[in-house]
Design a protein around this motif. Structure first.
Motif, short mmCIF file in Angstrom:
data_model
loop_
_atom_site.label_atom_id
_atom_site.label_comp_id
_atom_site.label_asym_id
_atom_site.label_seq_id
_atom_site.Cartn_x
_atom_site.Cartn_y
_atom_site.Cartn_z
N THR A 64 0.82 -1.21 0.00
CA THR A 64 0.00 0.00 0.00
C THR A 64 0.86 1.25 0.00
N LYS A 73 -4.77 -4.62 -1.83
CA LYS A 73 -4.72 -3.23 -2.26
C LYS A 73 -4.22 -3.11 -3.69
N GLN A 83 -7.12 -3.73 -5.95
CA GLN A 83 -8.05 -2.60 -5.95
C GLN A 83 -7.53 -1.47 -6.83
N GLY A 94 -18.64 0.88 -2.07
CA GLY A 94 -17.72 0.02 -1.32
C GLY A 94 -16.27 0.37 -1.56
N TRP A 95 -15.41 -0.53 -1.12
CA TRP A 95 -13.96 -0.31 -1.18
C TRP A 95 -13.48 -0.20 -2.62
N GLN A 96 -14.00 -1.02 -3.52
CA GLN A 96 -13.57 -0.97 -4.91
C GLN A 96 -13.99 0.34 -5.58
N GLU A 155 -13.79 3.21 -4.36
CA GLU A 155 -12.83 4.27 -4.01
C GLU A 155 -11.76 4.45 -5.08
N SER A 156 -11.17 3.35 -5.54
CA SER A 156 -10.11 3.48 -6.54
C SER A 156 -10.67 3.86 -7.91
N SER A 210 -24.16 4.02 3.69
CA SER A 210 -22.94 3.68 2.97
C SER A 210 -22.53 4.77 1.99
N PHE A 228 -19.09 7.03 2.15
CA PHE A 228 -18.22 7.06 0.98
C PHE A 228 -17.96 8.49 0.53
N LYS A 239 -15.55 10.27 2.94
CA LYS A 239 -14.18 9.77 2.85
C LYS A 239 -13.50 10.21 1.56
#
Length: 316
Positions: free
Chosen positions: A11, A97, A100, A128-130, A132-133, A156, A160, A163
């Motif tokens: 990361t 990471k 992602q 979700g987390w994916q 973000e990128s 959620s 998001f 963040k």
């Protein structure tokens, strides 16, 4: 000696602009016949599964594989990087990471080559987390004036927006209206949904769509009208059409899109096939993810780790 790198170390060694460059370059090499890729292979068991994908790119000194397991406790990702000349195992790294980042980068590269030059608004399905990128990569290739996100729950999407808004230094809007993100210049679907969250009838002329959440035939985030309206449908690799491209399955099986009309993103990058032809074209990139993309990012990580003295030497 082989270098072992933890998730935290990987990361710290990655940044989106560099991953974008690495992914774009390796996709061009693939189109030029200078790299090879094999589609993901799966072993499914009652309570777990193993997935393996592998590739070679001598132009960047990368040969290797990514393997990951999925079980009730979550997923675990590892990448093994070999020297294509000597066959030496250069590194083994934890790569959640990494995956992602390269997934987001693939959408960023597609947006760079397929979206309108003046595209400035982004609609996102999934928080979700994916996701973000995805937003980070697209913001790196386009000057975004508006980002709006829709997801299943208000909680959620608000988390998001807070963040990613802080990370990118801009306000990110949220909406409960499923059709609103589709009205933007660039649209991303990156969800775990097995049924369409994006309808083609919602898209405005000139939109570019990145469909990035499905790598199973039984999962489809977009309806067949999305592909049917597109003047260009691009994928990472045509090899995966009958294996993983669930987002395109309905369009292909009904003839809304012919398999021969589907292009590889690398061929657009290399200039072998035209991309967007006009400002009102709708373009679609259906992303399944390639081992080549993982290896491009892994080579970047390995080189930086050697330069900075990061990681642990191991004798396998």
């Amino acid at each position: 000696m082989t270098l072992f790198l933890t998730e935290g170390e990987v990361t710290d060694l990655l940044d989106m602009p560099s991953v974008l460059d690495a992914v774009e370059a390796v996709l061009r090499h693939h189109a030029e016949g200078k790299a090879t890729n094999r589609a993901r292979r799966r072993v499914s068991l009652p309570t777990s599964g193993l997935n393996v994908m592998f590739a070679g790119a001598p132009e960047i000194g990368a040969l290797g594989l990514k393997a990951y397991t999925v079980a009730r406790g979550g997923a675990r990702f590892y990448t093994m990087l070999f020297d294509p000349e000597s066959g030496e195992l250069l590194a083994q790294m934890q790569s959640d990471k990494l995956g992602q980042m390269r997934t987001g980068a693939a959408s960023g590269v597609a947006t760079k080559h397929l979206a309108r030059e003046d595209a400035s608004t982004l609609g996102v399905y999934g928080a979700g987390w994916q996701a973000e990128s995805q937003v980070e990569a697209i913001a790196a290739v386009k000057k975004l004036e508006r980002v709006i996100v829709h997801s299943r729950t208000e909680e959620s999407r608000k988390a998001f927006a807070e963040k990613m808004g802080e990370k990118l230094g801009m306000e990110i809007e949220t909406t409960a209206a499923a059709e609103e993100p589709a009205a933007q210049d660039i649209v991303v679907t990156v969800t775990s949904s097995s049924s369409p969250v994006l309808k083609g009838e919602w898209l405005k002329p000139g939109a570019h769509v990145n469909a990035a959440g499905s790598n199973f035939l039984m999962k489809a985030e977009i309806d067949r009208a999305v592909a049917g309206r597109a003047s260009l449908v691009a994928v990472d690799s045509r090899e995966e059409l009958g294996l993983e491209a669930g987002n395109l399955l309905s369009a292909l099986e009904t003839g809304a899109v012919l398999p021969e009309a589907v292009r590889e993103l690398g061929s657009v990058i290399a200039g072998h096939v035209p991309g967007r032809r006009g400002p009102d074209d709708i373009t679609l990139f259906s992303s399944q993810g390639l081992a080549l993309e993982d290896l491009a990012a892994a080579r970047l990580v390995y080189d930086r780790a050697r330069e900075r003295g990061v990681g642990r030497e191991m004798d396998f």
